[in-house]
Design a protein around this motif. Structure first.
Motif, PDB file in Angstrom:
ATOM      1  N   TRP A  45       0.829  -1.215   0.000  1.00  0.00           N
ATOM      2  CA  TRP A  45       0.000   0.000   0.000  1.00  0.00           C
ATOM      3  C   TRP A  45       0.863   1.265   0.000  1.00  0.00           C
ATOM      4  O   TRP A  45       0.459   2.289  -0.554  1.00  0.00           O
ATOM      5  CB  TRP A  45      -0.980  -0.002   1.182  1.00  0.00           C
ATOM      6  CG  TRP A  45      -0.337   0.198   2.531  1.00  0.00           C
ATOM      7  CD1 TRP A  45       0.132  -0.770   3.359  1.00  0.00           C
ATOM      8  CD2 TRP A  45      -0.090   1.450   3.185  1.00  0.00           C
ATOM      9  NE1 TRP A  45       0.667  -0.200   4.496  1.00  0.00           N
ATOM     10  CE2 TRP A  45       0.534   1.155   4.420  1.00  0.00           C
ATOM     11  CE3 TRP A  45      -0.345   2.785   2.865  1.00  0.00           C
ATOM     12  CZ2 TRP A  45       0.922   2.158   5.325  1.00  0.00           C
ATOM     13  CZ3 TRP A  45       0.034   3.776   3.758  1.00  0.00           C
ATOM     14  CH2 TRP A  45       0.660   3.468   4.984  1.00  0.00           C
ATOM     15  N   VAL A  46       2.062   1.170   0.589  1.00  0.00           N
ATOM     16  CA  VAL A  46       2.961   2.327   0.619  1.00  0.00           C
ATOM     17  C   VAL A  46       3.478   2.615  -0.800  1.00  0.00           C
ATOM     18  O   VAL A  46       3.471   3.763  -1.263  1.00  0.00           O
ATOM     19  CB  VAL A  46       4.153   2.078   1.572  1.00  0.00           C
ATOM     20  CG1 VAL A  46       5.099   3.272   1.572  1.00  0.00           C
ATOM     21  CG2 VAL A  46       3.664   1.764   2.979  1.00  0.00           C
ATOM     22  N   ARG A  47       3.890   1.542  -1.485  1.00  0.00           N
ATOM     23  CA  ARG A  47       4.398   1.722  -2.851  1.00  0.00           C
ATOM     24  C   ARG A  47       3.298   2.227  -3.789  1.00  0.00           C
ATOM     25  O   ARG A  47       3.527   3.095  -4.623  1.00  0.00           O
ATOM     26  CB  ARG A  47       4.988   0.401  -3.374  1.00  0.00           C
ATOM     27  CG  ARG A  47       6.191  -0.094  -2.562  1.00  0.00           C
ATOM     28  CD  ARG A  47       6.897  -1.271  -3.232  1.00  0.00           C
ATOM     29  NE  ARG A  47       6.065  -2.443  -3.402  1.00  0.00           N
ATOM     30  CZ  ARG A  47       5.856  -3.384  -2.469  1.00  0.00           C
ATOM     31  NH1 ARG A  47       6.437  -3.278  -1.287  1.00  0.00           N
ATOM     32  NH2 ARG A  47       5.071  -4.405  -2.705  1.00  0.00           N
ATOM     33  N   GLU A  48       2.086   1.685  -3.583  1.00  0.00           N
ATOM     34  CA  GLU A  48       0.954   2.137  -4.414  1.00  0.00           C
ATOM     35  C   GLU A  48       0.657   3.616  -4.179  1.00  0.00           C
ATOM     36  O   GLU A  48       0.412   4.373  -5.117  1.00  0.00           O
ATOM     37  CB  GLU A  48      -0.304   1.312  -4.103  1.00  0.00           C
ATOM     38  CG  GLU A  48      -0.297  -0.047  -4.775  1.00  0.00           C
ATOM     39  CD  GLU A  48      -1.239  -1.049  -4.091  1.00  0.00           C
ATOM     40  OE1 GLU A  48      -2.153  -0.613  -3.337  1.00  0.00           O
ATOM     41  OE2 GLU A  48      -1.039  -2.265  -4.286  1.00  0.00           O
ATOM     42  N   ALA A  49       0.698   4.016  -2.915  1.00  0.00           N
ATOM     43  CA  ALA A  49       0.417   5.415  -2.594  1.00  0.00           C
ATOM     44  C   ALA A  49       1.465   6.326  -3.222  1.00  0.00           C
ATOM     45  O   ALA A  49       1.132   7.385  -3.777  1.00  0.00           O
ATOM     46  CB  ALA A  49       0.380   5.617  -1.077  1.00  0.00           C
ATOM     47  N   ALA A  50       2.721   5.910  -3.164  1.00  0.00           N
ATOM     48  CA  ALA A  50       3.798   6.736  -3.723  1.00  0.00           C
ATOM     49  C   ALA A  50       3.613   6.877  -5.235  1.00  0.00           C
ATOM     50  O   ALA A  50       3.772   7.968  -5.793  1.00  0.00           O
ATOM     51  CB  ALA A  50       5.154   6.118  -3.406  1.00  0.00           C
ATOM     52  N   ALA A  62       0.710   6.531  -6.918  1.00  0.00           N
ATOM     53  CA  ALA A  62      -0.503   7.316  -7.182  1.00  0.00           C
ATOM     54  C   ALA A  62      -0.214   8.804  -7.011  1.00  0.00           C
ATOM     55  O   ALA A  62      -0.628   9.636  -7.832  1.00  0.00           O
ATOM     56  CB  ALA A  62      -1.626   6.885  -6.229  1.00  0.00           C
ATOM     57  N   TYR A  63       0.558   9.118  -5.998  1.00  0.00           N
ATOM     58  CA  TYR A  63       0.877  10.527  -5.751  1.00  0.00           C
ATOM     59  C   TYR A  63       1.752  11.079  -6.881  1.00  0.00           C
ATOM     60  O   TYR A  63       1.509  12.180  -7.382  1.00  0.00           O
ATOM     61  CB  TYR A  63       1.574  10.686  -4.394  1.00  0.00           C
ATOM     62  CG  TYR A  63       1.955  12.100  -4.084  1.00  0.00           C
ATOM     63  CD1 TYR A  63       0.996  13.023  -3.665  1.00  0.00           C
ATOM     64  CD2 TYR A  63       3.267  12.538  -4.241  1.00  0.00           C
ATOM     65  CE1 TYR A  63       1.337  14.337  -3.405  1.00  0.00           C
ATOM     66  CE2 TYR A  63       3.618  13.846  -3.980  1.00  0.00           C
ATOM     67  CZ  TYR A  63       2.654  14.748  -3.564  1.00  0.00           C
ATOM     68  OH  TYR A  63       2.996  16.053  -3.309  1.00  0.00           O
ATOM     69  N   LYS A 123      -0.327  11.756  -9.933  1.00  0.00           N
ATOM     70  CA  LYS A 123      -1.102  13.003  -9.800  1.00  0.00           C
ATOM     71  C   LYS A 123      -0.227  14.205 -10.106  1.00  0.00           C
ATOM     72  O   LYS A 123      -0.619  15.119 -10.818  1.00  0.00           O
ATOM     73  CB  LYS A 123      -1.641  13.140  -8.365  1.00  0.00           C
ATOM     74  CG  LYS A 123      -2.908  12.346  -8.107  1.00  0.00           C
ATOM     75  CD  LYS A 123      -3.438  12.657  -6.715  1.00  0.00           C
ATOM     76  CE  LYS A 123      -4.233  11.459  -6.198  1.00  0.00           C
ATOM     77  NZ  LYS A 123      -4.702  11.654  -4.821  1.00  0.00           N
ATOM     78  N   LYS A 124       0.978  14.198  -9.519  1.00  0.00           N
ATOM     79  CA  LYS A 124       1.867  15.348  -9.704  1.00  0.00           C
ATOM     80  C   LYS A 124       2.278  15.485 -11.162  1.00  0.00           C
ATOM     81  O   LYS A 124       2.382  16.583 -11.684  1.00  0.00           O
ATOM     82  CB  LYS A 124       3.106  15.225  -8.813  1.00  0.00           C
ATOM     83  CG  LYS A 124       2.803  15.345  -7.329  1.00  0.00           C
ATOM     84  CD  LYS A 124       2.438  16.781  -6.954  1.00  0.00           C
ATOM     85  CE  LYS A 124       1.150  16.774  -6.118  1.00  0.00           C
ATOM     86  NZ  LYS A 124       0.697  18.063  -5.646  1.00  0.00           N
TER      87      LYS A 124
END
Lengths: 251, 316
Positions: free
Chosen positions: B295-300, B302-303, B306-307
């Motif tokens: 979930w940490v890698r996915e969040a990174a 996804a962020y 977005k950027k």
């Protein structure tokens, strides 16, 4: 003695947080971040050692304990949980990555303000340690702040997790700004550190699309005066075991 | 009669002339596969190797030892990273390599399937395990595949530092209390034979050796390296005032080397096959870290996405 206790409290907070972060070593979410958190672990340990070594020197200079020489290790390994003066925030479990990075941000942003004030300390040695530590702390603030933003503005799951971490950790942030006995009249203006800290936290949380928690809730405290959480005994039991088991040994 | 492809003749010429093979150069499939297997196995060994030593970070007996140990384990993570990068130049993603480790398809050094039971194990690992690894790695600094050779040059510098630290840890114990001396000897007893096993099967049993020598992936045989190791350690241990757990260990004047006893090959093959004391634990720990980090890698990601989108929009 008040001054020594203050230095010990700085040493203890850094050591205990280092001990907690060390639990990630080899278990991080990705290799690059395993290295990053371990870097921070090492920095915190290094800072703790500088504070302990200085405190030991001051203790030995007072000559209050004849026949007993204080060292960084006697201070770290031979004091009890009631003697440790770290803030509670540092001893909480590492939790998930969200809890770890948010705790790091809260703590490092606080240290940044504190060490900045210590630069002006009349105690030259303390000012020198603060100066050296600040360079590292600036990186810790940046690294952990970026992670808070990334998790807050990442996926639904990461947002949920960082929200939970925020809810869990927030009641432990107040202690940083509550002066202990040894922090009265030591030239540190905790109120102004708090003001800046709140602004910094607000900025990061906004960028992370998170709500700032209510400021005036009941805050946990006691660490600075040696009344810890139940976690503390286990941390010390593990950390001090060899020194306690073989009291005559050098390593 | 099999015909040798002109490209392959050219390739072997290059190797014979000591030129490095680079990622974009033509190479036989088997050369690519052998390197990929070896480099990824080496990367996995660094990462899995963090676990037995990491086991003692929170219990290190002094702040100085704690700092040294953390720095060492962190170096290993760094080595893992260089090596994954070197392996990726052969066309496999890190994610795939990690999956292969977790599924058991890819191997790592069996030595890390032994448990670290006392503080003295931190010294014994540094001295014996890193010592054995260095002999192999010094040779690999001249291996024919360029990215691997260059990664090894960096790694070797740090490894020799680790070995000295390990020896010094044991030296302090060897001069300490009776309990510390016993701890020191016990760790040497437990780590000695597994360290000898690190050099792999005997030359007569080693399936990959001949071709690897011809391609200069390796330049010394398993048995040669093992003998170098025994000769080195049998001398160094005198400084510790400890003994090696081998009644057959004896200087052989004629060979100019130490003779030593027979390795327990049954144990060796069993640990390789997954039956060592910690095989399951090690892989479980790596898998758990990877799964819990998803979930940490996915969040990174996804962020970052977005950027990037915002950047693209504002650039348009």
């Amino acid at each position: 003695m008040q001054h020594i206790n203050f230095i010990l409290s700085l040493a203890d907070s850094n050591l205990i947080l280092s001990q907690r972060n060390a639990e990630w070593c080899g278990h991080g979410p990705v290799l690059e971040q395993d290295i990053a958190i371990t870097n921070i672990t090492l920095d915190l340990l290094g800072q703790a050692r500088n504070f302990y070594q200085y405190a030991a020197r001051l203790i030995n200079e007072t000559g209050n304990m004849p026949g007993h020489i204080a060292t960084e290790d006697s201070l770290a390994y031979r004091r009890t949980e009631r003697e440790f003066k770290n803030i509670l925030l540092c001893e909480l479990p590492k939790g998930d990555w969200a809890q770890t990075v948010l705790r790091q941000y809260f703590y490092s942003a606080f240290c940044k303000g504190l060490y900045f004030q210590l630069l002006q300390s009349q105690d030259q040695s303390l000012a020198a340690i603060a100066e050296k530590s600040l360079k590292e702390v600036n990186y810790h603030v940046r690294w952990s702040g970026e992670w808070v933003i990334r998790l807050g503005d990442g996926t639904a799951e990461s947002k949920q997790r960082i929200k939970q971490a925020l809810q869990f950790l927030w009641p432990y942030t107040g202690e940083m700004f509550m002066p202990a006995d040894f922090e009265n009249n030591n030239g540190i203006d905790l109120a102004s550190i708090k003001k800046q800290w709140l602004l910094d936290v607000q900025t990061i949380l906004e960028e992370a699309t998170l709500q700032m928690p209510a400021e005036h809730i009941f805050m946990q405290s006691g660490g600075k005066s040696g009344t810890h959480t139940e976690h503390m005994g286990y941390i010390l039991a593990e950390m001090q075991y060899l020194q306690r088991m073989y009291p005559d040994a050098n390593w | 009669m099999t015909t040798i492809h002109p490209l392959e003749i050219n390739f072997q010429d290059k190797i014979d002339q000591e030129a490095k093979i680079e990622p974009k150069d033509w190479m036989p499939d088997a050369y690519r596969k052998t390197n990929l297997r070896q480099i990824s196995q080496h990367a996995h060994s660094e990462v899995v190797g963090m676990l037995p030593e990491g086991n003692w970070i929170t219990r290190a007996p002094s702040l100085k030892r704690k700092a040294i140990l953390i720095a060492k384990v962190q170096d290993e993570a760094g080595h893992g990273l260089y090596l994954y990068c070197a392996a990726e130049t052969l066309g496999q993603s890190r994610e795939q390599m990690i999956d292969d480790l977790h599924s058991g398809k890819a191997k790592y050094s069996s030595i890390f399937n032994y448990p670290t039971l006392t503080w003295a194990d931190m010294g014994a690992i540094g001295w014996l395990v890193d010592g054995a690894a260095i002999l192999n790695q010094v040779m690999l600094c001249r291996t024919s595949y360029g990215p691997y050779a260059r990664a090894m040059v960096r790694i070797c510098k740090e490894e020799s530092f680790h070995q000295r630290q390990g020896f010094e840890t044991l030296l302090v114990l060897s001069k300490g209390t009776e309990e510390q001396k016993a701890m020191c000897q016990d760790a040497i007893n437990r780590w000695w034979w597994p360290s000898l096993m690190m050099f792999g099967p005997k030359d007569s049993e080693s399936t990959n050796s001949d071709q690897s020598m011809k391609w200069k992936i390796k330049r010394k045989s398993n048995d040669e390296l093992r003998q170098n190791f025994v000769d080195m350690i049998a001398e160094q241990i005198k400084l510790l005032g400890m003994t090696l757990p081998d009644s057959h260990l004896k200087w052989n004047e004629q060979r100019g080397s130490y003779d030593f006893g027979e390795i327990n090959w049954d144990e060796f093959w069993n640990v390789v096959k997954g039956n060592g004391p910690c095989n399951k634990e090690r892989i479980d720990a790596r898998r758990k870290a990877h799964e819990e980090g998803a979930w940490v890698r996915e969040a990174a990601l996804a962020y970052a996405d977005k950027k990037n989108k915002i950047k693209t929009v504002s650039a348009a």
